[in-house]
Design an enzyme around this catalytic site. Structure first.
Site, PDB file in Angstrom:
ATOM      1  N   TYR A 154       0.840  -1.209   0.000  1.00 50.72           N
ATOM      2  CA  TYR A 154       0.000   0.000   0.000  1.00 50.72           C
ATOM      3  C   TYR A 154       0.878   1.264   0.000  1.00 50.72           C
ATOM      4  O   TYR A 154       0.644   2.199  -0.770  1.00 50.72           O
ATOM      5  CB  TYR A 154      -0.895  -0.047   1.238  1.00 50.72           C
ATOM      6  CG  TYR A 154      -1.877   1.087   1.369  1.00 50.72           C
ATOM      7  CD1 TYR A 154      -3.032   1.133   0.594  1.00 50.72           C
ATOM      8  CD2 TYR A 154      -1.671   2.101   2.300  1.00 50.72           C
ATOM      9  CE1 TYR A 154      -3.943   2.169   0.736  1.00 50.72           C
ATOM     10  CE2 TYR A 154      -2.576   3.137   2.445  1.00 50.72           C
ATOM     11  CZ  TYR A 154      -3.714   3.174   1.662  1.00 50.72           C
ATOM     12  OH  TYR A 154      -4.611   4.199   1.807  1.00 50.72           O
ATOM     13  N   LYS A 158       1.038   4.184  -2.873  1.00 51.19           N
ATOM     14  CA  LYS A 158       0.686   5.584  -2.596  1.00 51.19           C
ATOM     15  C   LYS A 158       1.877   6.523  -2.827  1.00 51.19           C
ATOM     16  O   LYS A 158       1.703   7.652  -3.279  1.00 51.19           O
ATOM     17  CB  LYS A 158       0.142   5.710  -1.171  1.00 51.19           C
ATOM     18  CG  LYS A 158      -1.192   4.982  -0.961  1.00 51.19           C
ATOM     19  CD  LYS A 158      -2.276   5.518  -1.887  1.00 51.19           C
ATOM     20  CE  LYS A 158      -3.641   4.937  -1.592  1.00 51.19           C
ATOM     21  NZ  LYS A 158      -4.678   5.472  -2.487  1.00 51.19           N
TER      22      LYS A 158
END
Ligand code: NAD
Length: 248
Positions: A154, A158
């Site tokens: 993740y 990002k």
């Protein structure tokens, strides 16, 4: 009110959480809305906007599929004749510690969060460059700025969105297309609802404002970036995190 009147906005992941909050805020500002998400909830969200008296449409599908991104942008242009604002909000988590992380979970998070944003930006940029107008807003995360144990996939996705945002901002600035990101801290949604109480308590200690954010907190930043007020703002990451990660 009416900050986005006459503007057509495509929002991904618009059926719940932050995306829904952005949809509601854009609706209050008078935007025409093209919504994208997975599953049947999309029809309800489109109906909700129409009930508010707004022009609205949408398409259900998987943002990680580049062909779907092109189809969605094309349909938006077919229905509304234009696309002024793109909000890449759809995102997923598949958490586990690095040494245990399955390759499939790494790939899936990159596919949805990073490749999805890339595909929508590419299709939207072609439309916006021709019109010499556009606002692209990518939803990243404080985790992409600071890292977070259990979220290597993740955080990578990002952080990738931030690099891509700044690159696109440089490429599109001369065509009057701005590209910015919003980096929320911990916001109360289904995505964070599953966190254990112990983890939540620890997180609260790291937030100077002493509370989790709301979807409205994030939506306010999205309205600003989408509006005329932010006409000279591009390549920026606006943190909406209660002071959690200052100076990053
Ligand atoms: N909640 C937080 O604390 C927080 C913090 C920082 C960043 N974010 C980011 O904000 C965004 C929204 O998060 P949220 O908390 O509202 O999540 P959520 O899980 O509540 O909602 C996610 C939305 O994305 C859609 N979606 C997910 N995968 C999709 C796919 N493959 N194709 C199409 N649609 C898809 C879902 O249908 C849903 O509408 C995400 O990008 C997330 O990474 C959230």
């Amino acid at each position: 009110m009416d900050k986005l009147k006459g503007m057509t906005a495509l929002i991904t992941g618009a059926t719940r959480g932050i995306g829904r909050g952005i949809m509601e805020a854009f609706a209050r500002e008078g935007a025409e809305l093209f919504l994208v998400a997975r599953g049947a909830a999309l029809e309800d969200a489109v109906k909700h906007c129409r009930d508010l008296g707004l022009k609205a449409d949408g398409l259900a599908g998987d943002v990680g599929d580049p062909a779907f991104a092109k189809t969605a942008v094309d349909k938006c242009v077919e229905v509304f004749g234009k696309l002024d604002i793109l909000v890449n909000n759809a995102g997923i988590t598949r958490d586990s510690l690095l040494v245990r992380m399955k390759e499939a979970d790494f790939d899936e998070v990159i596919r949805v969060n990073l490749k999805g944003a890339y595909s929508f930006m590419q299709s939207a940029a072609i439309v916006m460059m021709k019109k010499r107008y556009g606002r692209i807003i990518n939803v990243t995360s404080v985790v992409g700025q600071t890292g977070n144990a259990g979220q290597a996939n993740y955080a990578a996705s990002k952080a990738g969105v931030v690099g891509m945002t700044m690159t696109a901002a440089r490429e599109l600035a001369s065509r009057n297309v701005t590209v910015n990101a919003i980096a929320p801290g911990f916001i109360t949604t289904d995505m964070t609802g599953g966190l254990q109480d112990k983890v939540k308590e620890k997180l609260l200690e790291s937030i100077p404002m002493g509370r989790f954010g709301s979807v409205e907190d994030v939506a306010g930043a999205a309205v600003y970036l989408a509006s005329g007020d932010a006409g000279y703002v591009t390549g920026q990451v606006i943190s909406v995190n209660g002071g959690m990660a200052m100076g990053v």
